[in-house]
Design a protein around this motif. Structure first.
Motif, PDB file in Angstrom:
ATOM      1  N   ILE A   1       0.667  -0.751  -0.132  1.00 31.01           N
ATOM      2  CA  ILE A   1      -0.247   0.286  -0.058  1.00 31.01           C
ATOM      3  C   ILE A   1       1.028   1.456  -0.153  1.00 31.01           C
ATOM      4  N   ALA A   2       0.666   1.718  -1.461  1.00 30.76           N
ATOM      5  CA  ALA A   2       1.528   3.497  -0.868  1.00 30.76           C
ATOM      6  C   ALA A   2       0.715   4.557  -0.034  1.00 30.76           C
ATOM      7  N   GLY A   3      -0.196   4.324  -0.371  1.00 32.58           N
ATOM      8  CA  GLY A   3      -1.366   5.667   0.326  1.00 32.58           C
ATOM      9  C   GLY A   3      -1.846   5.515   1.167  1.00 32.58           C
ATOM     10  N   ASP A   4      -2.870   5.870   2.071  1.00 31.03           N
ATOM     11  CA  ASP A   4      -2.949   5.654   3.607  1.00 31.03           C
ATOM     12  C   ASP A   4      -3.761   4.483   3.403  1.00 31.03           C
ATOM     13  N   LEU A   5      -3.826   3.670   4.844  1.00 34.55           N
ATOM     14  CA  LEU A   5      -4.893   3.006   4.940  1.00 34.55           C
ATOM     15  C   LEU A   5      -6.372   3.710   6.470  1.00 34.55           C
ATOM     16  N   LEU A   6      -7.219   3.620   5.632  1.00 30.27           N
ATOM     17  CA  LEU A   6      -8.947   4.219   6.096  1.00 30.27           C
ATOM     18  C   LEU A   6      -9.137   2.575   5.933  1.00 30.27           C
ATOM     19  N   LEU A   7      -9.613   2.587   7.796  1.00 31.42           N
ATOM     20  CA  LEU A   7      -9.989   1.201   8.030  1.00 31.42           C
ATOM     21  C   LEU A   7     -11.120   1.691   8.750  1.00 31.42           C
ATOM     22  N   GLN A   8     -11.991   1.494   8.615  1.00 30.87           N
ATOM     23  CA  GLN A   8     -13.213   1.387   9.680  1.00 30.87           C
ATOM     24  C   GLN A   8     -14.003  -0.130   8.725  1.00 30.87           C
ATOM     25  N   GLY A   9     -13.613  -1.745   7.903  1.00 30.52           N
ATOM     26  CA  GLY A   9     -14.159  -2.655   8.294  1.00 30.52           C
ATOM     27  C   GLY A   9     -12.445  -3.058   8.950  1.00 30.52           C
TER      28      GLY A   9
ATOM     29  N   THR B   1      -6.808  -8.592  12.342  1.00 29.67           N
ATOM     30  CA  THR B   1      -6.906  -9.727  13.006  1.00 29.67           C
ATOM     31  C   THR B   1      -6.214 -10.800  12.105  1.00 29.67           C
ATOM     32  N   GLY B   2      -6.049 -12.094  13.140  1.00 29.26           N
ATOM     33  CA  GLY B   2      -4.936 -13.137  12.457  1.00 29.26           C
ATOM     34  C   GLY B   2      -3.402 -13.177  12.276  1.00 29.26           C
ATOM     35  N   ASN B   3      -3.206 -14.213  11.845  1.00 30.38           N
ATOM     36  CA  ASN B   3      -1.988 -13.590  11.836  1.00 30.38           C
ATOM     37  C   ASN B   3      -0.687 -13.201  10.922  1.00 30.38           C
ATOM     38  N   ILE B   4      -1.180 -11.707  10.701  1.00 32.37           N
ATOM     39  CA  ILE B   4      -1.051 -10.510   9.790  1.00 32.37           C
ATOM     40  C   ILE B   4       0.308 -10.000   9.960  1.00 32.37           C
ATOM     41  N   THR B   5       0.818  -9.389   9.577  1.00 34.29           N
ATOM     42  CA  THR B   5       2.346  -8.868   9.708  1.00 34.29           C
ATOM     43  C   THR B   5       1.944  -7.733   9.194  1.00 34.29           C
ATOM     44  N   LEU B   6       2.148  -6.529  10.092  1.00 37.72           N
ATOM     45  CA  LEU B   6       1.989  -4.911   9.382  1.00 37.72           C
ATOM     46  C   LEU B   6       3.553  -4.383   8.941  1.00 37.72           C
ATOM     47  N   ARG B   7       3.998  -4.531   7.935  1.00 40.64           N
ATOM     48  CA  ARG B   7       5.863  -3.572   7.707  1.00 40.64           C
ATOM     49  C   ARG B   7       5.623  -2.434   7.005  1.00 40.64           C
ATOM     50  N   ILE B   8       6.130  -1.880   8.163  1.00 44.57           N
ATOM     51  CA  ILE B   8       6.626  -0.649   8.117  1.00 44.57           C
ATOM     52  C   ILE B   8       8.179   0.103   6.912  1.00 44.57           C
ATOM     53  N   ASN B   9       7.497   0.276   5.624  1.00 43.62           N
ATOM     54  CA  ASN B   9       8.356   0.404   5.296  1.00 43.62           C
ATOM     55  C   ASN B   9       8.937   1.734   3.693  1.00 43.62           C
ATOM     56  N   ASN B  10       9.039   3.053   4.917  1.00 41.62           N
ATOM     57  CA  ASN B  10       8.491   4.037   3.900  1.00 41.62           C
ATOM     58  C   ASN B  10       9.527   5.334   4.533  1.00 41.62           C
TER      59      ASN B  10
ATOM     60  N   LEU C   1       0.763 -16.711   5.701  1.00 41.08           N
ATOM     61  CA  LEU C   1       1.242 -15.819   6.576  1.00 41.08           C
ATOM     62  C   LEU C   1       1.440 -14.160   5.348  1.00 41.08           C
ATOM     63  N   PRO C   2       0.563 -13.949   5.308  1.00 39.21           N
ATOM     64  CA  PRO C   2       0.394 -12.957   4.337  1.00 39.21           C
ATOM     65  C   PRO C   2       0.837 -10.874   5.056  1.00 39.21           C
ATOM     66  N   ILE C   3       1.647 -10.748   4.701  1.00 37.87           N
ATOM     67  CA  ILE C   3       2.679  -9.088   5.041  1.00 37.87           C
ATOM     68  C   ILE C   3       1.481  -7.655   4.616  1.00 37.87           C
ATOM     69  N   LEU C   4       1.451  -6.276   5.327  1.00 30.83           N
ATOM     70  CA  LEU C   4       0.713  -5.955   4.902  1.00 30.83           C
ATOM     71  C   LEU C   4       1.493  -4.867   4.732  1.00 30.83           C
ATOM     72  N   GLU C   5       2.474  -4.348   3.889  1.00 30.61           N
ATOM     73  CA  GLU C   5       3.323  -2.836   3.536  1.00 30.61           C
ATOM     74  C   GLU C   5       2.647  -1.997   3.074  1.00 30.61           C
ATOM     75  N   LEU C   6       3.212  -1.050   4.243  1.00 32.59           N
ATOM     76  CA  LEU C   6       3.205   0.176   3.515  1.00 32.59           C
ATOM     77  C   LEU C   6       5.006   0.747   3.207  1.00 32.59           C
ATOM     78  N   ASN C   7       4.348   1.445   2.146  1.00 33.20           N
ATOM     79  CA  ASN C   7       5.629   1.806   1.634  1.00 33.20           C
ATOM     80  C   ASN C   7       5.429   2.572   0.713  1.00 33.20           C
ATOM     81  N   GLY C   8       4.806   3.427   0.437  1.00 31.24           N
ATOM     82  CA  GLY C   8       5.072   5.049   0.082  1.00 31.24           C
ATOM     83  C   GLY C   8       5.534   5.710   0.333  1.00 31.24           C
TER      84      GLY C   8
END
Length: 426
Positions: A260-268, A297-306, A277-284
């Motif tokens: 994801i290179a933009g913002d994470l707008l999370l209401q859901g 929720t669940g075994n999801i990695t949040l990766r910060i790469n910005n 084992l997925p990785i959610l990477e913020l890479n803007g």
């Protein structure tokens, strides 16, 4: 005689090339098959170039293609509003395969700003709309796939030219479960909705080559996206989940990467149901924001790469792993980042840490990767009996003189040499 022969030779040439037919709406009924609605009072034919614009009708309008087993064939179609909106509808009553066939070369179908093509085909085969060459959704234009028919042949024709980065391709199907074309595809913006069905819709896609969404990915209420991708899922602008929306990052065995290179707008909810084992990477490349009262929720990695960092505009709780590669996370007491019991944090360095408070739940040994500015100042918490999974600790590094707030006195039995005058941990 020579003049007569030249005209005679030119006439077949012009007929083969076709005419430009423009909507004038004189029939006042919005029906494609009413010849009075077209310039010259002639229906478009297979060799014609059709234009829907506001040259004659200056307000919003909708054009409805014929129902029944009727196929409309034209050479090109341009929907080009000027200050209003124009919708072309292939209705659910149309059962032809295809209901609309566009056969021309190059950009045969063009949707400009405020143009909408809604494909609600009721056919039992095909895709409802068939485009021989390029389908161009310019920024501000929108295609709505509101049929249970196939979509891959339409997606395959999408233009990737400059100016189409945020053109919208929306799935809003009338069925409970639907497969969308992802592998190797390039979209502008993608929207997943459940308005047509009026209740939950589950969209599924997978593939071994990356999917790229050059604009936003928006998942609306009651819509779920289930990804089984083994390749990267790339979103170059914002990821938006409405209340009641779900993004299942991995429903299979793959350890895939969602970028994801933009913002994470999370209401859901962002989750995963498979063994992968997925990785959610913020890479803007500019500061990204996390906002919303939704959940991961669940075994999801949040990766910060910005390198420009991440700003928390809402609280967020991570259940599994925070992976710090590059860039700081800016938090506050109101917008707190929390790691659940047994969640871990990896990779923190002077280039990537938490600037602000960080909460850790549980009875684990844990190193808080906190700091301020260019200073990385981690502090380790070691669990002792009787530690509990219900324990909560919040740590923040403060780059201020503690003596002004806490004084200079300390218990002599604690083997403390002196009170710092430049920093402390809260």
């Amino acid at each position: 005689m020579k003049k007569y022969l030249l005209i005679g030779l030119a006439m077949p040439f012009l007929a083969a090339r076709g005419a430009v037919i423009t909507w004038d709406g004189e029939g006042a009924d919005g029906l494609w098959n009413n010849s009075i609605n077209w310039t010259g009072n002639v229906l478009p034919s297979p060799g014609d170039d059709v234009i829907l614009d506001n040259s004659f009708v200056v307000t919003n309008y909708t054009v409805v293609l014929p129902g029944g087993n009727t196929s409309v064939t034209i050479r090109t179609l341009v929907i080009n509003p000027h200050g209003a909106s124009i919708t072309l509808l292939l209705p659910a009553t149309n059962t032809a395969d295809p209901g609309l066939f566009i056969s021309g070369a190059g950009d045969a179908l063009i949707l400009n700003t405020a143009a909408v093509l809604k494909n609600a085909s009721g056919a039992t085969t095909g895709s409802g709309v068939n485009i021989t060459n390029t389908f161009r959704i310019n920024n501000g234009g929108q295609y709505i796939h509101s049929t249970g028919r196939a979509n891959a042949s339409i997606v395959n024709q999408l233009s990737t030219a400059a100016g189409t980065e945020t053109g919208i391709f929306e799935y809003d199907v009338p069925v409970a479960g639907y497969t969308i074309s992802l592998t190797g595809r390039t979209y502008g913006s993608m929207v997943l909705s459940a308005v047509t069905r009026g209740s939950n819709v589950s969209y599924t896609g997978n593939g071994s080559t990356p999917v790229k969404i050059r604009g936003e990915l928006k998942i609306n209420s009651q819509a779920t996206l289930n990804s089984g991708m083994s390749a990267d899922f790339i979103v170059q602008k914002n990821l938006l989940l409405a209340t009641g929306a779900v993004f299942n990052c991995q429903n299979g065995i793959n350890n895939n990467l969602v970028k994801i290179a933009g913002d994470l707008l999370l209401q859901g909810t962002i989750t995963k149901t498979g063994a992968g084992l997925p990785i959610l990477e913020l890479n803007g490349s500019i500061n990204q924001h996390i906002n919303g009262m939704g959940a991961i929720t669940g075994n999801i990695t949040l990766r910060i790469n910005n390198p420009a960092g991440i700003s928390m505009d809402s609280p967020l709780r991570l259940p599994y792993n925070l992976n710090l590669v590059n860039g700081k996370i800016i938090t506050s007491n109101a917008n707190l980042l929390t790691l659940a019991d047994n969640a871990v944090c990896s990779g923190a360095t002077v280039n990537s840490f938490i600037e602000g408070p960080l909460k850790k739940e549980g009875d684990d040994d844990f190193t808080f990767p906190v700091g301020k500015g260019q200073i990385y100042a981690p502090v380790k918490l070691v669990a002792t009996s009787p530690a509990s999974v219900a324990d909560q600790f919040t740590v923040e590094y403060i780059r201020n003189n503690p003596q002004s707030s806490f004084g200079i006195n300390y218990p002599s039995a604690e083997n403390i040499n002196h009170i710092s005058y430049v920093e402390y941990w809260d």
